[in-house]
Design a protein around this motif. Sequence first.
Motif, PDB file in Angstrom:
ATOM      1  N   ILE A  52      -8.303  13.601   8.043  1.00  0.00           N
ATOM      2  CA  ILE A  52      -7.655  12.896   8.024  1.00  0.00           C
ATOM      3  C   ILE A  52      -7.973  11.955   7.075  1.00  0.00           C
ATOM      4  N   LEU A  53      -9.350  11.115   7.163  1.00  0.00           N
ATOM      5  CA  LEU A  53     -10.584  10.401   6.196  1.00  0.00           C
ATOM      6  C   LEU A  53     -10.221  11.078   4.672  1.00  0.00           C
ATOM      7  N   SER A  54     -10.037  11.597   4.027  1.00  0.00           N
ATOM      8  CA  SER A  54      -9.641  11.267   3.163  1.00  0.00           C
ATOM      9  C   SER A  54      -8.656  11.301   2.892  1.00  0.00           C
ATOM     10  N   LYS A  55      -7.502  12.034   3.382  1.00  0.00           N
ATOM     11  CA  LYS A  55      -6.232  11.465   3.587  1.00  0.00           C
ATOM     12  C   LYS A  55      -5.787  10.289   3.910  1.00  0.00           C
ATOM     13  N   THR A  56      -6.567   8.837   4.039  1.00  0.00           N
ATOM     14  CA  THR A  56      -6.380   7.513   4.457  1.00  0.00           C
ATOM     15  C   THR A  56      -6.474   7.222   3.223  1.00  0.00           C
ATOM     16  N   ASN A  57      -7.877   7.540   1.965  1.00  0.00           N
ATOM     17  CA  ASN A  57      -7.843   7.293   0.980  1.00  0.00           C
ATOM     18  C   ASN A  57      -7.201   6.948   0.051  1.00  0.00           C
ATOM     19  N   ILE A  58      -7.164   8.261   0.185  1.00  0.00           N
ATOM     20  CA  ILE A  58      -6.109   8.754  -0.951  1.00  0.00           C
ATOM     21  C   ILE A  58      -4.830   8.185  -0.516  1.00  0.00           C
ATOM     22  N   ALA A  59      -4.462   7.860   0.394  1.00  0.00           N
ATOM     23  CA  ALA A  59      -2.970   6.687   0.990  1.00  0.00           C
ATOM     24  C   ALA A  59      -2.932   5.257   0.291  1.00  0.00           C
ATOM     25  N   LYS A  60      -4.788   4.385   0.617  1.00  0.00           N
ATOM     26  CA  LYS A  60      -5.234   3.207  -0.035  1.00  0.00           C
ATOM     27  C   LYS A  60      -5.183   3.465  -1.128  1.00  0.00           C
ATOM     28  N   GLU A  99      -2.960   4.733  -3.511  1.00  0.00           N
ATOM     29  CA  GLU A  99      -2.439   4.601  -3.904  1.00  0.00           C
ATOM     30  C   GLU A  99      -0.799   3.615  -3.199  1.00  0.00           C
ATOM     31  N   THR A 100      -1.711   3.378  -2.695  1.00  0.00           N
ATOM     32  CA  THR A 100      -0.709   2.105  -1.426  1.00  0.00           C
ATOM     33  C   THR A 100      -1.562   0.493  -2.507  1.00  0.00           C
ATOM     34  N   LYS A 101      -2.659   0.519  -3.159  1.00  0.00           N
ATOM     35  CA  LYS A 101      -3.231  -0.718  -4.212  1.00  0.00           C
ATOM     36  C   LYS A 101      -2.496  -0.300  -5.496  1.00  0.00           C
ATOM     37  N   LYS A 102      -1.979   0.672  -5.978  1.00  0.00           N
ATOM     38  CA  LYS A 102      -1.781   1.611  -7.432  1.00  0.00           C
ATOM     39  C   LYS A 102       0.122   0.716  -7.035  1.00  0.00           C
ATOM     40  N   LYS A 103       0.952   1.174  -6.135  1.00  0.00           N
ATOM     41  CA  LYS A 103       2.143   0.918  -5.809  1.00  0.00           C
ATOM     42  C   LYS A 103       2.105  -1.045  -5.692  1.00  0.00           C
ATOM     43  N   ASP A 104       0.880  -1.311  -5.776  1.00  0.00           N
ATOM     44  CA  ASP A 104       0.781  -3.246  -4.989  1.00  0.00           C
ATOM     45  C   ASP A 104       0.947  -3.771  -6.129  1.00  0.00           C
ATOM     46  N   TYR A 105      -0.022  -3.179  -7.333  1.00  0.00           N
ATOM     47  CA  TYR A 105      -0.115  -4.090  -8.805  1.00  0.00           C
ATOM     48  C   TYR A 105       0.914  -3.453  -9.240  1.00  0.00           C
ATOM     49  N   GLU A 106       1.906  -2.003  -9.277  1.00  0.00           N
ATOM     50  CA  GLU A 106       3.611  -2.191  -9.800  1.00  0.00           C
ATOM     51  C   GLU A 106       4.424  -3.026  -9.533  1.00  0.00           C
ATOM     52  N   GLU A 107       4.621  -3.056  -8.821  1.00  0.00           N
ATOM     53  CA  GLU A 107       5.146  -4.571  -7.479  1.00  0.00           C
ATOM     54  C   GLU A 107       5.296  -5.636  -8.351  1.00  0.00           C
ATOM     55  N   ALA A 108       3.649  -5.975  -8.554  1.00  0.00           N
ATOM     56  CA  ALA A 108       3.303  -7.511  -8.974  1.00  0.00           C
ATOM     57  C   ALA A 108       3.673  -8.211 -10.273  1.00  0.00           C
ATOM     58  N   LEU A 109       3.544  -6.318 -10.961  1.00  0.00           N
ATOM     59  CA  LEU A 109       4.157  -6.388 -13.339  1.00  0.00           C
ATOM     60  C   LEU A 109       5.888  -6.464 -13.004  1.00  0.00           C
ATOM     61  N   LYS A 110       6.381  -5.840 -11.835  1.00  0.00           N
ATOM     62  CA  LYS A 110       7.733  -5.740 -11.847  1.00  0.00           C
ATOM     63  C   LYS A 110       8.006  -7.314 -11.508  1.00  0.00           C
TER      64      LYS A 110
END
Length: 71
Positions: A42-50, A52-63
């Motif tokens: 669960i802890l490693s999946k949480t870090n992966i999700a975190k 991915e969320t940062k990555k999507k936030d940056y992509e949205e900001a760039l759009k």
Amino acid sequence: MNQYISQNKTNGITLIALVITIIVLLILAGISIASLTGENGILSKTNIAKEETKKKDYEEALKIIGNRIAF
């Protein structure tokens, strides 16, 4: 004499029940720790999700920035 024998059996059953309860709790603790840690825990999946969320936030900001520049 019968009273003494039945009293010992009661204490023996109680001790066996205590040992079984402790063993079950140890097994449950081991399963819980294994599901929290590890490569697929669960802890490693949480870090992966975190991440991915940062990555999507940056992509949205760039759009958003790209859309503002286009107008």
